[in-house]
Design an enzyme around this catalytic site. Sequence first.
Site, PDB file in Angstrom:
ATOM      1  N   ARG A  16      -6.077 -15.225  27.117  1.00 51.81           N
ATOM      2  CA  ARG A  16      -7.089 -14.431  26.410  1.00 51.81           C
ATOM      3  C   ARG A  16      -6.542 -13.858  25.099  1.00 51.81           C
ATOM      4  NH1 ARG A  16      -9.208 -10.062  30.208  1.00 51.81           N
ATOM      5  NH2 ARG A  16      -7.164 -10.350  31.156  1.00 51.81           N
ATOM      6  N   GLU A  17      -5.757 -14.677  24.379  1.00 54.96           N
ATOM      7  CA  GLU A  17      -5.159 -14.219  23.121  1.00 54.96           C
ATOM      8  C   GLU A  17      -6.231 -13.792  22.116  1.00 54.96           C
ATOM      9  OE1 GLU A  17      -4.485 -17.000  24.694  1.00 54.96           O
ATOM     10  OE2 GLU A  17      -2.337 -17.443  24.707  1.00 54.96           O
ATOM     11  N   LEU A  18      -7.351 -14.510  22.118  1.00 54.44           N
ATOM     12  CA  LEU A  18      -8.391 -14.212  21.131  1.00 54.44           C
ATOM     13  C   LEU A  18      -8.957 -12.813  21.364  1.00 54.44           C
ATOM     14  CD1 LEU A  18     -10.016 -15.269  18.759  1.00 54.44           C
ATOM     15  CD2 LEU A  18     -11.698 -16.163  20.358  1.00 54.44           C
ATOM     16  N   LYS A  19      -9.219 -12.506  22.620  1.00 55.66           N
ATOM     17  CA  LYS A  19      -9.736 -11.181  22.955  1.00 55.66           C
ATOM     18  C   LYS A  19      -8.787 -10.102  22.449  1.00 55.66           C
ATOM     19  CE  LYS A  19     -10.415  -8.222  26.993  1.00 55.66           C
ATOM     20  NZ  LYS A  19     -11.857  -7.979  26.874  1.00 55.66           N
ATOM     21  N   HIS A 704     -27.641   2.810  27.957  1.00 63.00           N
ATOM     22  CA  HIS A 704     -26.711   2.169  27.020  1.00 63.00           C
ATOM     23  C   HIS A 704     -26.369   3.079  25.849  1.00 63.00           C
ATOM     24  CE1 HIS A 704     -28.772  -1.110  29.157  1.00 63.00           C
ATOM     25  NE2 HIS A 704     -27.547  -1.580  29.223  1.00 63.00           N
TER      26      HIS A 704
END
Length: 764
Positions: A16-19, A704
Site C-alpha cells: 500500500r505504498e501509494l496510500k 458525515h
Amino acid sequence: MTLAHVLGYPRIGAARELKHAVEAYWRGELDRDGLEACGRELRASHWQAQRQAGLDLVTVGDFAFYDQVLNVTTLVGAVPSRFAAGKEVACGEVDLDTQFRMARGRAPSGASAAACEMTKYFDTNYHYLVPELHEGQQFNLASSRLFDEVAEARAAGHPVKVALTGPLTWLWLGKGREAEFDRLSLLEALLPVYAEILARLAKQGVEWVQLDEPALVQDLPAEWRNAFEFAYNALRSAPVKLLLATYFGELGDNLQLAVSLPVDGLHIDTVRAPEQLTSVLDNLPGYKVLSVGAIDGRNVWRADLGALHERLANARMRLGERLWIAPSCSLLHVPVDLDAENKLDEVLKSWFSFARQKLDETVTLARLLDNRGLDEDRARVAAATAALDARRASPWLHRPEVAQRLASIGDAEQSRDNPYPVRARAQHRSLDLPLFPTTTIGSFPQTSEIRAARRAHKSGELGRDAYEAQMRDEIAAAVRRQEALGLDMLVHGEAERNDMVEYFGEQLDGYVFTRNGWVQSYGSRCVKPPVIVGDVIRPAAMTVAWSRYAQSLTERPMKGMLTGPVTMLQWSFVRDDQPREVTCRQIALALRDEVADLEAAGIPAIQIDEPALREGLPLRQGEWQRYLDWAVECFRLTASVARDATQVHTHMCYSEFNDIIAAIAALDADVITIETSRSNMELLDAFQDFAYPNEIGPGVYDIHSPNVPEVAWMVQLMEKASERIPVERLWVNPDCGLKTRGWAEVEPALANMAEAARELRRRY
Ligand code: GLN
Ligand code: ZN
C-alpha cells in the site's frame, strides 16, 4: 501468436505504498517531488511485473494518484469552476492539487471547495469521482500526465498499450451539475479532445489504445446506442488501433452494436458471461482482434487453466492470431500479491490467485493455446488442476449439515408468526415507548482508546480478559450516556467491533481472512474483504454476551445489532463454486440462530443492518427481480425466527428507494431506519406512494458532518415526515452509525435530537 495483456493492474502497491505516500503528501510530510517519485516507482514496478510475467504489452493509463475516471475528467479539462479560481480551465495543465481538491475538497495548495460526488463503479466496491457536467460545456486537452507516463514506459523499453475510459462511458458515468440534462449533447464537443489524445499517443509510438466502455453491458437507451456509432465513426480515422473494452457482464442486446463498431478489437468478459463467447465469435468481423477476458478479475480464485485451455481451443482455431487473452476486467478489483500471505494455510493459499498470480495465469493460457507452452506452463496447469481438485473434494468446504438444513427450510421459516399490525400491538405493549421514540443506528465513537486496546489485544499485549473488561466499561459508559440523554431505545455501541463484516466473519466457519489482501475502495482508502471459502456455520453465539451485559445495565429496551446476510455476502469475496444466493442463504441461517439466541437472552429488539442491499442490484434491470427475491428471502430467513413481541429493525444508509421499495416492504422489518436528512425527507415520497405499512425512522441529521444539528431543524424535518407517514409509525434517529465521530459532537447532537422528539410529542 496469442497476445497476453491486462486491462489494468492494481496501483496501490504490494505494501500500500501509494496510500502511504498520498496521505503523507496531504499531511505535508512528503513534498510533491517525493509523491511523484513514488508514483514513478510504482508504475515502473507494475510494468516490470507485467513484462517479467511475459505479457506482450504493458498497460499505461491505469495509474492514478486518486482515481482513473478523475484522470480522464482532468485530461479533457472538465474541471468545475469552483476548483479553477472562478473560471473554467480554458487551457494549460490541471495540476495534481486541483485533482485532490476535486476529490476531497482540499489539498496542500489552493482554496478549499465542496468535493465532487463519489459513487460506486458499476457493481464493484470501487468508488469513482462522478464527472460534473453542464449544458454547453467545452473541453480541451488539459493534462500531459498520460503522455508523460507513456514516455516513461517507452523509455524503460516496454511495448505500450494505453487504457482510458471511453467517451461514452465517461459521459454515462457523469451527472448534470445543477440539473440533469442530455449528457449526449456534449459528445460532439468531447470527441475532438479524444481525437487529439489519440493523435498524440500515436506520435509517441503507441500502437494500441484500449477504450473502456463497460456501459455496453447495461441497458442503454436508443440514443446512447446510436451515439456509440456516431462516436466511434468519428474516431475511426485516429492513427492508432482501438480496442473497445467491455466487462462486468454480457453485451446482450448491445452485442451487434459492439461487434460492428469500427474499431480494431473488442474485449469481452467471459467469466461473468461465458455463453457470449460463441455469439461474439459468430458475429465478429474478420479483421478484428478479440480479447477474451478469461481470468477472473473480480475474484480471488485460482483459474482452472486446464479447463480454460480446452474451452478456448475452438476460439483459437477460429481466430488464429486475432485471439488475445486477458483477465475479465482490470485487476484493480483484486488484492495485489498472494506471496505476501505468509500466515495463510498452505492448502487454502493454493486455491487463490491475486493480481500478480493472474498475470502468470494469463500468460500461461495464451502460450498453451498456441502450443508453445513451456515446462513452467505445464507445471502451472498441473498445480492448478491438483489444487482445484483438492478444493472441490475438501471436507472443509462442504458441511452436509448445512445443505440438509437448507433443504428443510419451508415457507413457515420465512415469515413471522403474525402480520405487522398484530406484532406491533405486542411490541408496543411490551416496549411501552412514547410517540416519536428515539434511537441510534448502533455504533458510538470508536475512540483512540478503543482502537489502541484492540491493537494491543490483537498483538497479544493485552490479554483477552483485560480487553473484554475494557470493552464492557465502554459499553457501560455508552449506556449511561444514552440514559442521561433520555434516548428511548438503547444500543450497546459496538465498541468491540472492528468492522461490521469482519467482526462476524471472524466468528463464522467458512470465512477466511488475509493479512494483506487490500483492494482500493476509493482514493487512498483500501478495504480487505474477507473470503467466503466454504459452507457457513456459526459455531457459537457471536453477540449475545455483549448485548445481554448491556441490557443488564438498564431498564430501557436494548437493541441487539447484527450485520445482515446480503451485506455479509456483498462485502466479501464470494466462493465461485455455487450460486451467490446459496451462500447468502447459508449466512442467513447462521444469523437466524443469532437472532433466536438474542431473543432468548431477553433482548427485546434486534437490528439487522443491510446497507449493501441496493448495491447488489444486477447491472441489467431484467435481472433485478430475481436478485431482490432471493435477497429478501435471505433477510426474512434471518429475521422471521423472532417472536411477535421482538421488534426487528433494519437499517440502510442511502437514499434511493424508488426502484426497490416493494422489496424493502417485503423484508417486513418492524422498523426501518434510513438516510434522509440530506434529501429533506423527500425520499419518504417513495414510502408514502407505496403506502409502506411498517415503522420508519428517517434520519434527522447527517452523521458525515461534524456540525451539531439544531433542534428546530430536526423538528421541521420530522414535521415534513409526518405529512407523509402517520406519526404513530415514526422514529427519530440519526442517518447512520456514529463510529467515525467524536463524543464531543455526538453528545450535543443527540441531546438536541432528544429535545426535538420531546417538542414533537408536545405538538402531537
Ligand atoms: N450498525 C452499524 C453502525 O451503526 C451500521 C453501519 C452501516 O449501516 N453502514 O455503525
Ligand atoms: Zn448506515
